[in-house]
Design a protein around this motif. Structure first.
Motif, short mmCIF file in Angstrom:
data_model
loop_
_atom_site.label_atom_id
_atom_site.label_comp_id
_atom_site.label_asym_id
_atom_site.label_seq_id
_atom_site.Cartn_x
_atom_site.Cartn_y
_atom_site.Cartn_z
N PRO A 28 0.86 -1.33 0.16
CA PRO A 28 0.19 -0.02 0.11
C PRO A 28 0.96 1.27 0.14
CG PRO A 28 -1.06 -1.52 1.39
CD PRO A 28 0.30 -2.24 1.13
N ASP A 181 -6.83 1.60 3.35
CA ASP A 181 -6.08 1.01 2.21
C ASP A 181 -7.01 0.95 0.94
OD1 ASP A 181 -3.89 0.72 3.71
OD2 ASP A 181 -4.11 -1.53 4.30
N ARG A 185 -6.23 2.67 -2.55
CA ARG A 185 -6.32 1.98 -3.79
C ARG A 185 -7.14 2.58 -4.65
NH1 ARG A 185 -3.94 -3.21 -4.07
NH2 ARG A 185 -5.40 -3.81 -5.67
#
Length: 363
Positions: A28, A181, A185
């Motif tokens: 990440p 996360d 994304r």
């Protein structure tokens, strides 16, 4: 394979690498770093259009990057405040929300201003400057002065812009946690998708009649004027489009990094974008994108080990590229490809026929 099909094949391969391979293999943190590089690539794409195709060396692209970033950040701060004053205004002693901030409570208005503000200012500046036939180094210095003045303005208005610290501490991004996360994304895919769309749009613009006219203005502005066209209008449109791209890049940068501040918009960041475009290849849009990603990755890697000397290395690299390889990395690749193609087309010289030995007849 034709050049057009080869271009589409390369674009598809890069899209596969960015959208599929990178999210699958990068952690990440590194994926978030790549998203930041892609934001800079969008701004560099605009510089490639204005400088590489139009010959306008803009050293103040950070102004338009900042306008888009602050427009998005103002909405996020007002949304987090929930009708109250943003936290930095409370610390600065502001008692009433400034009138300039009130329209940015509407997300549609804020998103529109991400593009409208940079385009409007670039259009106004272009009409004032290009009609006076200001170009070359004079235009570059003017845009650089604009970036310096914009930074001073932001730093001096602590209660309005957050001053030196800028705007940070965003807790909600359209209903999602910016630090999660999944949100990171999502912002990565949005940034990559926007870059791809803008690249295709810019490429189509360059290949259009307007793009050919823009290149003609770059190579011979006076000749274009004598043919009956107005170079000031052509350059203003290209400059405004590049400013709009920088504004979009700044707006995406805010949720990706979580901050927008004057240190990200001044003269030095603007110069770094120009250096990246030069290294990648300013005459090719793909070179501008490649240079931005590679240079920012190098900056992150080398500055961690050589923090005090990175700027010197960057300046030396810019000088070497402009003197030894004006077309950048893409230009070197094209030269090598053309040389290889000529070598393949050139037939090898035929071997000389063996000479037959003459035998002497005895008397």
């Amino acid at each position: 394979m034709s050049a057009r099909l080869r271009g589409y094949a390369i674009f598809a391969a890069v899209a596969l690498l960015v959208l599929v391979v990178a999210p699958a293999v990068l952690p990440p943190f590194r994926l978030d770093e790549l998203a930041k590089y892609l934001c800079f690539a969008i701004a560099a794409l605009g510089i490639g259009l204005a400088w590489g195709q139009g010959g306008m060396l803009t050293l103040g692209q950070g102004v338009f990057f900042g306008l888009g970033g602050y427009a998005m950040a103002m909405y996020l701060k007002l949304h987090d405040a929930g009708g109250d004053l943003p936290d930095f205004m409370t610390w600065s002693g502001v008692e009433k929300l400034p009138a300039l901030w009130k329209p940015f409570a509407d997300p549609a208005f804020a998103i529109a201003m991400v593009v409208v503000l940079p385009v409007a200012i670039a259009t106004l500046l272009g009409l004032l400057v290009f009609r006076q036939r200001v170009r070359g180094a004079y235009f570059a210095i003017l845009t650089q002065a604009l970036a310096a003045a914009f930074t001073i303005l932001l730093v001096g208005r602590q209660g309005l812009t957050g001053g030196t610290n800028g705007l940070t501490n965003f807790y909600d991004f359209f209903g999602r946690d910016p630090e999660a996360d999944g949100t990171q994304r999502l912002t990565y895919f949005v940034t990559a998708g926007v870059l791809g769309v803008l690249y295709l749009a810019a490429r189509q613009l360059v290949k259009s009649r307007f793009g050919r006219l823009l290149v003609a203005v770059r190579d011979g502005e006076d000749r274009v004027r004598f043919l009956g066209y107005n170079p000031a209008t052509v350059k203003t449109v290209a400059f405004a489009v590049s400013a709009g791209m920088a504004g979009i890049a700044g707006a995406l940068f805010v949720p990706v990094v979580g901050i927008i501040s004057p240190s990200l918009l001044g003269v030095v960041p603007s110069l770094e974008l120009v250096v990246a475009v030069a290294v990648g290849g300013r005459y090719a849009l793909a070179g501008a994108v490649l240079g931005a990603v590679v240079m920012n990755y190098a900056k992150t890697s080398f500055s961690e080990q050589w923090a005090g000397g990175w700027l010197y290395l960057e300046g030396a690299l810019f000088i070497l590229v402009m003197t030894l390889a004006p077309k950048g990395a893409v230009g070197l690749y094209e030269q090598a490809r053309d040389a290889l193609a000529r070598r393949r087309r050139t037939p090898e010289p035929a071997a000389p026929a063996p000479q037959q030995e003459t035998q002497e007849v005895p008397a």
